[in-house]
Write an enzyme that holds these catalytic residues in place. Structure first.
Site, short mmCIF file in Angstrom:
data_model
loop_
_atom_site.label_atom_id
_atom_site.label_comp_id
_atom_site.label_asym_id
_atom_site.label_seq_id
_atom_site.Cartn_x
_atom_site.Cartn_y
_atom_site.Cartn_z
N ASN A 1 38.00 28.79 -6.68
CA ASN A 1 38.34 26.74 -5.98
C ASN A 1 39.09 26.14 -7.41
O ASN A 1 39.25 25.44 -6.84
CB ASN A 1 37.96 26.32 -5.02
CG ASN A 1 36.64 26.28 -4.76
OD1 ASN A 1 35.32 27.02 -6.00
ND2 ASN A 1 35.27 25.16 -4.32
N GLU B 1 -9.79 -12.10 12.49
CA GLU B 1 -9.38 -11.05 12.14
C GLU B 1 -10.61 -10.02 11.36
O GLU B 1 -11.33 -10.82 10.77
CB GLU B 1 -8.17 -11.12 11.16
CG GLU B 1 -6.68 -12.06 11.39
CD GLU B 1 -5.84 -10.43 11.55
OE1 GLU B 1 -5.76 -10.01 11.22
OE2 GLU B 1 -5.64 -10.51 13.42
N GLY C 1 2.32 -15.40 6.38
CA GLY C 1 1.49 -14.81 7.80
C GLY C 1 2.35 -14.88 8.80
O GLY C 1 3.50 -14.88 8.89
N ARG D 1 0.61 -1.51 -0.09
CA ARG D 1 0.01 0.12 0.27
C ARG D 1 0.51 1.47 -0.02
O ARG D 1 0.64 2.39 -0.17
CB ARG D 1 -0.91 0.32 1.07
CG ARG D 1 -2.60 -1.01 0.92
CD ARG D 1 -2.72 -1.10 1.86
NE ARG D 1 -1.88 -1.87 3.00
CZ ARG D 1 -2.50 -2.49 4.41
NH1 ARG D 1 -4.26 -2.17 4.94
NH2 ARG D 1 -2.09 -3.33 5.12
C1 UD1 Z 1 -1.94 -7.40 11.90
C2 UD1 Z 1 -2.74 -8.66 12.92
C3 UD1 Z 1 -4.10 -7.69 13.26
C4 UD1 Z 1 -3.57 -6.55 14.40
C5 UD1 Z 1 -2.69 -5.59 13.19
C6 UD1 Z 1 -2.55 -5.02 14.24
C7 UD1 Z 1 -2.28 -10.82 12.04
C8 UD1 Z 1 -2.86 -11.89 11.44
N1 UD1 Z 1 -3.05 -9.83 12.78
O1 UD1 Z 1 -2.44 -6.96 10.78
O2 UD1 Z 1 -4.99 -8.62 13.98
O3 UD1 Z 1 -4.85 -6.07 14.65
O4 UD1 Z 1 -1.61 -6.67 13.45
O5 UD1 Z 1 -1.22 -3.45 13.60
O6 UD1 Z 1 -1.12 -10.97 12.61
N2 UD1 Z 1 4.41 -9.64 8.54
C9 UD1 Z 1 5.61 -11.18 7.95
N3 UD1 Z 1 4.93 -11.56 7.64
C10 UD1 Z 1 3.94 -11.78 7.08
C11 UD1 Z 1 3.31 -11.13 6.72
C12 UD1 Z 1 2.78 -9.70 7.59
O7 UD1 Z 1 6.47 -10.03 8.88
O8 UD1 Z 1 3.95 -12.60 6.62
C13 UD1 Z 1 4.60 -8.26 9.24
C14 UD1 Z 1 5.09 -6.87 8.64
O9 UD1 Z 1 5.84 -6.77 7.79
C15 UD1 Z 1 4.06 -6.04 9.52
C16 UD1 Z 1 3.42 -7.60 10.29
O10 UD1 Z 1 4.73 -8.43 9.96
O11 UD1 Z 1 5.38 -5.79 10.22
C17 UD1 Z 1 2.29 -6.39 10.32
O12 UD1 Z 1 1.49 -7.42 8.64
P1 UD1 Z 1 0.41 -6.42 8.14
O13 UD1 Z 1 0.13 -7.71 7.13
O14 UD1 Z 1 0.47 -4.96 7.98
O15 UD1 Z 1 -1.06 -7.40 9.22
P2 UD1 Z 1 -2.23 -6.45 9.68
O16 UD1 Z 1 -2.98 -6.99 8.61
O17 UD1 Z 1 -1.47 -4.93 9.84
MG MG Z 2 -0.23 -3.65 9.50
#
Ligand code: UD1
Ligand code: MG
Length: 485
Positions: free
Chosen positions: A393, A162, A84, A19
């Site tokens: 210079n 979620e 995930g 995004r």
């Molecule tokens: C996640 C939570 C959600 C919470 C929210 C808070 C899960 C499934 N959901 O959602 O419950 O309310 O954060 O902000 O955990 N990342 C990885 N590997 C992956 C996917 C993500 O390292 O495979 C990292 C991303 O880089 C990021 C973080 O995890 O730093 C969160 O990922 P994001 O996709 O933003 O999760 P949300 O949809 O925000």
């Molecule tokens: Mg997030």
């Protein structure tokens, strides 16, 4: 030692950040002069963990390079193709010792306002309630997009659902998962083996650990946080600006509480690594960036941008752009000055109006007051450079150095053709083009004697106003000349 310390913190930073629509990984975008990831690592370090792990995948090399610079002790874990947050944590655990015991904290690389203090509070709450899992929760005005916290009738946390998987009824729940947790490491390892990808996104959710642990009789506790900003993540550039502005508001307020006068906090920007002394006054539209340091009693602005600039006590800098420069105590800079890297201004020195400097040492009490370019030069203490002077210079191929001695006075509109040296106590005439070294105490003049071509205007520009007034003035002069004495 700190009463409550986690054995490890795992920071998740493997996501794509689609995004942001950027060629740069989301967690490398900066606010307050630090990348989002560096903010997350600073908070994590604040808990003094034995191990600090960052999980990476997208834009891996650049993130690894960056981490190596900002916190070389961080251990890198690579997430595989299984998506995930649950899988990400599994990959993080895999690089830690198998016999690890105690508390593991999990945070997100894109939540920049979170503080170490808040994480220490999380670990303390986790210890004091003897929980298997403690999750930070919040109740934002708009919970859209977040996971919702499900509780039973007794108020115990039983699961997270979620947003994308939630029913309309569940989406009405105000309490959300902030994505920040403390886990008993053994419980976490075991629970993750039971997390599947049976959900709309077909990802292995870390959030499912809550239900797994609750179902097996483990204690899951919600640690509620009132400061919603600390739980907010950056997903797009609108949030990047929003959180950047709030971080700045907090930084500026903290400095005001330390004795800095900020005339207009809304137009004053101070990076996280800047330091300021007491009784500094900052006028509107001033940005203090990078690792700038400002001594006490300094006045800055308006309309000033300084990056990695060191300013000693009592100096004043007005309408100036500067980077990698040093400004001495009591010195004055501006208005309309441009200090480029390598500028060093001595105690009570002056870089004045419309002056550009680069790689130049200006001694104590020395002055370059007006309309000048000074590059690759050294100006000795107490010297004064005349208005409109150019230090030439560059010969078109190479840069050369100019040395001006101590207590030298140079005339207006000089050109110093480098390499050249002017000795101590020497002087130069107005309009001099100085191509050869000037001995100490000498006056250098390079312009020819002034001569006059009489009545040139009347002869060459007849019929002009200039010719008319010149003729009249000449007439008056000759009348005066003719008066008997
Ligand atoms: C996640 C939570 C959600 C919470 C929210 C808070 C899960 C499934 N959901 O959602 O419950 O309310 O954060 O902000 O955990 N990342 C990885 N590997 C992956 C996917 C993500 O390292 O495979 C990292 C991303 O880089 C990021 C973080 O995890 O730093 C969160 O990922 P994001 O996709 O933003 O999760 P949300 O949809 O925000
Ligand atoms: Mg997030």
């Amino acid at each position: 030692m700190t009463a409550h310390r986690p054995t490890a913190v795992i920071v998740l930073a493997a996501g794509g950040g689609t995004r942001m629509k950027s060629d740069t990984a989301k967690v490398l975008h900066p606010i307050g002069g630090r990348s989002l990831l560096r903010h997350a690592l600073t908070a994590a370090r604040g808990t003094e963990p034995d191990h600090l792990v960052v999980v990476v995948r997208h834009d891996r090399e650049r993130i690894v390079d960056h981490v190596g610079v900002v916190d070389p002790m961080v251990v890198i874990a690579d997430q595989d193709e299984v998506p995930g947050t649950g899988r990400a944590v599994e990959c993080g655990l895999a690089v830690l010792p198998a016999d690890l015991e105690g508390t593991v904290v999990v945070t997100m690389g894109d939540v920049p306002l979170l503080t170490g203090e808040t994480l220490r509070g999380l670990v303390a709450a986790h210890d004091e309630t003897a929980s298997a899992v403690t999750v930070i929760t919040a109740s934002p005005a708009d919970p859209t997009g977040y996971g919702r916290i499900l509780r039973d009738d007794a108020g115990n946390v039983v699961a997270n659902v979620e947003h994308k998987d939630a029913s309309d009824e569940q989406r009405k729940i105000a309490e959300v998962n902030a994505g920040l947790y403390a886990f008993d490491v053994g419980v976490l390892r075991e629970a993750l083996t039971q997390v599947s990808n049976d959900n709309t996104q077909q990802e292995r959710y870390l959030t499912d650990v809550l239900a797994v642990v609750h179902a097996s009789g483990g204690k899951v506790t919600a640690h509620q946080l009132d400061d919603l900003w600390q739980t907010e993540g950056v997903n797009d550039r609108v949030q990047l600006a929003r959180l950047g502005a709030e971080l700045n508001r907090r930084t500026v307020e903290a400095w005001m509480r330390e004795g800095v006068t900020v005339v207009d906090p809304r137009t004053t920007w101070i990076d996280a690594d800047v330091s300021l002394g007491r009784d500094v006054t900052i006028q509107p539209q001033t940005q203090l960036l990078g690792a700038s340091t400002v001594g006490s009693g300094v006045t800055l602005g308006p309309d000033t941008t300084l990056t990695d600039v060191e300013i000693a006590d009592g100096a004043s800098v007005i309408r100036t752009q500067g980077s990698l420069a040093v400004i001495g105590a009591g010195a004055t800079v501006g208005p309309f000055a441009y200090l480029r890297p390598g500028t060093v201004l001595g105690v009570k020195g002056k870089i004045g109006t419309f002056v550009e400097t680069k790689n130049t040492q200006i001694g104590d009490g020395a002055k370059v007051p007006h309309l000048s370019y000074v590059g690759d030069a050294e100006i000795g203490e107490g010297s004064n450079i005349g208005a409109g002077t150019i230090f030439a210079n560059y010969d078109g191929v190479e840069k050369h150095h100019t040395t001006i001695g101590r207590h030298v006075k140079t005339g207006s509109h000089n050109v110093f053709v480098a390499p050249v040296r002017v000795g101590d106590g020497a002087a130069t005439g107005g309009g001099a083009v100085v191509r050869r070294d000037v001995p100490p105490g000498a006056l250098a003049v390079s312009t020819g004697p002034q001569r006059h071509i009489e009545d040139w205007v009347q002869r060459k520009r007849p019929g002009t106003k200039a010719a008319e007034v010149a003729a009249a003035a000449a007439g008056e002069d000759s009348e005066e000349d003719q008066e008997p004495t």
